[in-house]
Design a protein around this motif. Structure first.
Motif, PDB file in Angstrom:
ATOM      1  N   ALA A   1      21.969  56.835 152.603  1.00 45.42           N
ATOM      2  CA  ALA A   1      22.962  55.798 152.914  1.00 45.42           C
ATOM      3  C   ALA A   1      23.302  54.978 151.663  1.00 45.42           C
ATOM      4  N   LEU A   2      22.291  54.669 150.861  1.00 50.19           N
ATOM      5  CA  LEU A   2      22.547  53.882 149.641  1.00 50.19           C
ATOM      6  C   LEU A   2      23.520  54.627 148.720  1.00 50.19           C
ATOM      7  N   LYS A   3      23.404  55.952 148.710  1.00 47.39           N
ATOM      8  CA  LYS A   3      24.278  56.746 147.821  1.00 47.39           C
ATOM      9  C   LYS A   3      25.751  56.614 148.198  1.00 47.39           C
ATOM     10  N   THR A   4      26.023  56.191 149.449  1.00 46.43           N
ATOM     11  CA  THR A   4      27.430  56.060 149.876  1.00 46.43           C
ATOM     12  C   THR A   4      28.023  54.707 149.479  1.00 46.43           C
ATOM     13  N   LEU A   5      27.184  53.800 148.982  1.00 40.26           N
ATOM     14  CA  LEU A   5      27.684  52.457 148.661  1.00 40.26           C
ATOM     15  C   LEU A   5      28.154  52.392 147.204  1.00 40.26           C
ATOM     16  N   PRO A   6      29.176  51.577 146.936  1.00 41.79           N
ATOM     17  CA  PRO A   6      29.664  51.492 145.559  1.00 41.79           C
ATOM     18  C   PRO A   6      28.653  50.824 144.626  1.00 41.79           C
ATOM     19  N   ALA A   7      28.715  51.186 143.353  1.00 40.97           N
ATOM     20  CA  ALA A   7      27.831  50.577 142.359  1.00 40.97           C
ATOM     21  C   ALA A   7      28.181  49.093 142.199  1.00 40.97           C
ATOM     22  N   ALA A   8      27.201  48.297 141.798  1.00 38.21           N
ATOM     23  CA  ALA A   8      27.387  46.879 141.444  1.00 38.21           C
ATOM     24  C   ALA A   8      28.160  46.106 142.517  1.00 38.21           C
ATOM     25  N   SER A   9      27.740  46.239 143.774  1.00 36.52           N
ATOM     26  CA  SER A   9      28.484  45.606 144.864  1.00 36.52           C
ATOM     27  C   SER A   9      27.637  44.642 145.699  1.00 36.52           C
ATOM     28  N   VAL A  10      26.355  44.546 145.401  1.00 37.37           N
ATOM     29  CA  VAL A  10      25.434  43.787 146.265  1.00 37.37           C
ATOM     30  C   VAL A  10      24.779  42.661 145.449  1.00 37.37           C
ATOM     31  N   ASP A  11      24.623  41.488 146.078  1.00 34.69           N
ATOM     32  CA  ASP A  11      24.048  40.340 145.350  1.00 34.69           C
ATOM     33  C   ASP A  11      22.534  40.260 145.460  1.00 34.69           C
ATOM     34  N   LEU A  12      21.996  40.711 146.576  1.00 33.90           N
ATOM     35  CA  LEU A  12      20.542  40.594 146.766  1.00 33.90           C
ATOM     36  C   LEU A  12      20.060  41.737 147.646  1.00 33.90           C
ATOM     37  N   VAL A  13      18.957  42.349 147.241  1.00 35.38           N
ATOM     38  CA  VAL A  13      18.306  43.347 148.102  1.00 35.38           C
ATOM     39  C   VAL A  13      16.980  42.749 148.574  1.00 35.38           C
ATOM     40  N   PHE A  14      16.755  42.783 149.884  1.00 34.33           N
ATOM     41  CA  PHE A  14      15.424  42.466 150.406  1.00 34.33           C
ATOM     42  C   PHE A  14      14.891  43.739 151.034  1.00 34.33           C
ATOM     43  N   ALA A  15      13.757  44.226 150.532  1.00 33.83           N
ATOM     44  CA  ALA A  15      13.216  45.500 151.014  1.00 33.83           C
ATOM     45  C   ALA A  15      11.789  45.305 151.522  1.00 33.83           C
ATOM     46  N   ASP A  16      11.573  45.781 152.731  1.00 29.41           N
ATOM     47  CA  ASP A  16      10.256  45.741 153.371  1.00 29.41           C
ATOM     48  C   ASP A  16       9.916  47.199 153.691  1.00 29.41           C
ATOM     49  N   PRO A  17       9.535  47.968 152.658  1.00 25.95           N
ATOM     50  CA  PRO A  17       9.405  49.425 152.827  1.00 25.95           C
ATOM     51  C   PRO A  17       8.134  49.790 153.579  1.00 25.95           C
TER      52      PRO A  17
ATOM     53  N   TYR B   1       4.593  59.176 147.960  1.00 24.20           N
ATOM     54  CA  TYR B   1       5.014  57.776 148.166  1.00 24.20           C
ATOM     55  C   TYR B   1       5.755  57.271 146.921  1.00 24.20           C
ATOM     56  N   ASP B   2       5.225  57.595 145.748  1.00 18.49           N
ATOM     57  CA  ASP B   2       5.856  57.141 144.498  1.00 18.49           C
ATOM     58  C   ASP B   2       7.246  57.752 144.333  1.00 18.49           C
ATOM     59  N   ALA B   3       7.381  59.035 144.706  1.00 19.27           N
ATOM     60  CA  ALA B   3       8.686  59.701 144.571  1.00 19.27           C
ATOM     61  C   ALA B   3       9.700  59.022 145.496  1.00 19.27           C
ATOM     62  N   PHE B   4       9.238  58.689 146.716  1.00 25.37           N
ATOM     63  CA  PHE B   4      10.122  57.998 147.664  1.00 25.37           C
ATOM     64  C   PHE B   4      10.505  56.613 147.115  1.00 25.37           C
ATOM     65  N   SER B   5       9.518  55.879 146.593  1.00 26.85           N
ATOM     66  CA  SER B   5       9.798  54.531 146.047  1.00 26.85           C
ATOM     67  C   SER B   5      10.818  54.631 144.915  1.00 26.85           C
ATOM     68  N   LYS B   6      10.631  55.616 144.061  1.00 26.76           N
ATOM     69  CA  LYS B   6      11.523  55.777 142.925  1.00 26.76           C
ATOM     70  C   LYS B   6      12.960  56.042 143.400  1.00 26.76           C
ATOM     71  N   ALA B   7      13.079  56.868 144.447  1.00 26.80           N
ATOM     72  CA  ALA B   7      14.420  57.240 144.935  1.00 26.80           C
ATOM     73  C   ALA B   7      15.159  56.018 145.491  1.00 26.80           C
TER      74      ALA B   7
END
Ligand SMILES: C[S@@+](CC[C@H](N)C(=O)[O-])C[C@H]1O[C@@H](n2cnc3c(N)ncnc32)[C@H](O)[C@@H]1O
Length: 393
Positions: A28-44, A78-84
């Motif tokens: 889903a992230l790949k479908t979003l335009p570059a440099a378009s978001v002000d803040l990411v909050f991630a609870d992976p 897990y690291d590969a997923f985090s990196k992606a």
């Protein structure tokens, strides 16, 4: 991608605002335009690697996080997923944007190393100290009473949003520290399923998100959460007048999040406006108060205890017993101090009461910020008449 998402995307020029995207976050992230978001909050996923069941002393079973979404075959996977997902988040963040990621000892060190390897620059780590943690039932380790949030900019040189004054206000005038004491999500805030059980095992408290968003975003900013769960980030973003994008792959959690978001009422714009920093405030010299006629040459100003009286001069200085100088210099002079804030020390008289001259400065600032070049006599007749009356007595 759902129809609702496509429609919202079309309306927002490529960004599906205030929408939950159903699916895998990396795709889903790949479908979003570059440099378009002000803040990411991630609870992976924390990759908790729970071993066996855990019971309380009364033999009841502790509902740990044993969901499939939290399981990885190895640290390497897990690291590969985090990196992606981290790489995609860095791509969609604006150069001024920041990433917040929360985790426990199980994963946060690995996630921290990965994000540094990708070029993120760590600004702080925040310890969320749980006011009501679960005890260590086996008595074999310390009570696990905190989680860690990493706050990072996209690179070392980035300038980023940090609402220092707003946080200080939130903390009753004290600089906000990096250890936050906030209770777990319990009571009516905790979403329940029809069976009365928790809707999600790791729903975060809204208080935590409130502090994150007040700290590092502005009203109208776009906040993205790639692991949306029950939509805590979206609920707080909506309430605080931010736009959100959520990504979640579990249909049940999405349903809970949608219901929750529907019930959130955004705060009024005036209630979420940011506290200005001193540097951002329009500079108003005292001379301008005199120029604008809010105080006239010859009027008297007093300290709060009426021990000293100073005369206002046409050039915006004050005089006392032959000494002249700025409001600050004369305030310091009469008290025998090295410095003084003249704006709060000197008072004019209105309706028989002393009022700090800072009120006059605030009035001019408000006019300037509203961009209204309204004649002084029209905007401040009450203050002007009151001050005049006092001096003429
Ligand atoms: C730790 S929970 C987030 C909880 C959320 N902060 C809340 O307050 O409700 C992680 C969530 O990420 C989702 N998830 C895990 N892997 C995912 C992936 N690859 N793409 C999208 N969502 C994922 C899980 O279904 C889970 O709801």
């Amino acid at each position: 991608m759902s129809q609702a998402v496509s429609a919202a995307k079309a309306a927002q020029g490529g960004l599906p605002l205030d929408t939950i995207i159903a699916g895998d976050c990396v795709a889903a992230l790949k479908t979003l335009p570059a440099a378009s978001v002000d803040l990411v909050f991630a609870d992976p996923p924390y990759n908790l690697q729970l071993q066996g069941e855990l019971h309380r002393p009364d033999q009841s079973r502790v509902a740990g996080v044993d969901d499939a979404w939290d399981k990885f075959s190895s640290f390497a996977s897990y690291d590969a997923f985090s990196k992606a997902w981290l790489a995609e988040c860095r791509r969609v963040l604006k150069p001024t944007g920041t990433l917040w990621v929360i985790g426990s000892y199980h994963n946060i060190f690995r996630v921290g190393a990965t994000l540094q390897d990708l070029g993120f620059w760590i600004l702080n780590d925040i310890v969320w100290r749980k006011a009501n943690p679960m005890p260590n039932f086996r008595g074999t380790r310390f009570t696990n009473a905190h989680e860690t949030l990493i706050w990072a900019s996209v690179d070392a040189k980035a300038s980023y949003t940090f609402n220092y004054e707003a946080l200080k206000t939130l903390n009753e005038g004290l600089q906000m520290r990096s250890d936050w004491l906030i209770p777990l999500c319990t009571g009516s805030e905790r979403l329940k399923g029809e069976d009365g059980a928790k809707a999600h095992p790791t729903q975060k408290p809204e208080g935590l998100l409130h502090r994150v968003l007040v700290a590092a975003s502005k009203p109208g900013d776009v906040v993205l959460d790639p692991f949306f769960g029950t939509g805590t980030t979206g609920a707080v973003a909506k309430r605080l007048g931010r736009r959100f994008i959520g990504i979640e792959r579990d249909a049940g959690y999405i349903r809970h999040a949608r219901d929750r978001l529907r019930a959130v009422v955004p705060a009024a714009a005036e209630d979420i406006a940011l506290t200005r920093t001193k540097r951002e405030e329009v500079r108003v010299p005292f001379g301008q108060v005199v120029e604008r006629g809010l105080l006239e040459p010859g009027m008297k100003l007093y300290d709060p205890g009426r021990r000293w009286a100073a005369r206002v001069r046409a050039d915006g200085s004050l005089s006392v017993d032959g000494a002249t100088g700025s409001i600050h210099q004369i305030g310091a002079h009469v008290q025998g101090l090295p410095a003084c804030n003249g704006w709060t020390f000197w008072h004019f008289t209105a309706d028989g009461k002393l009022k700090p001259i800072d009120l006059l400065r605030q009035q001019i600032r408000a006019e300037m910020e509203a961009g209204a070049a309204v004649p002084t006599a029209a905007v401040a007749p009450a203050v002007k008449r009151a001050a005049l009356r006092a001096v003429r007595v």
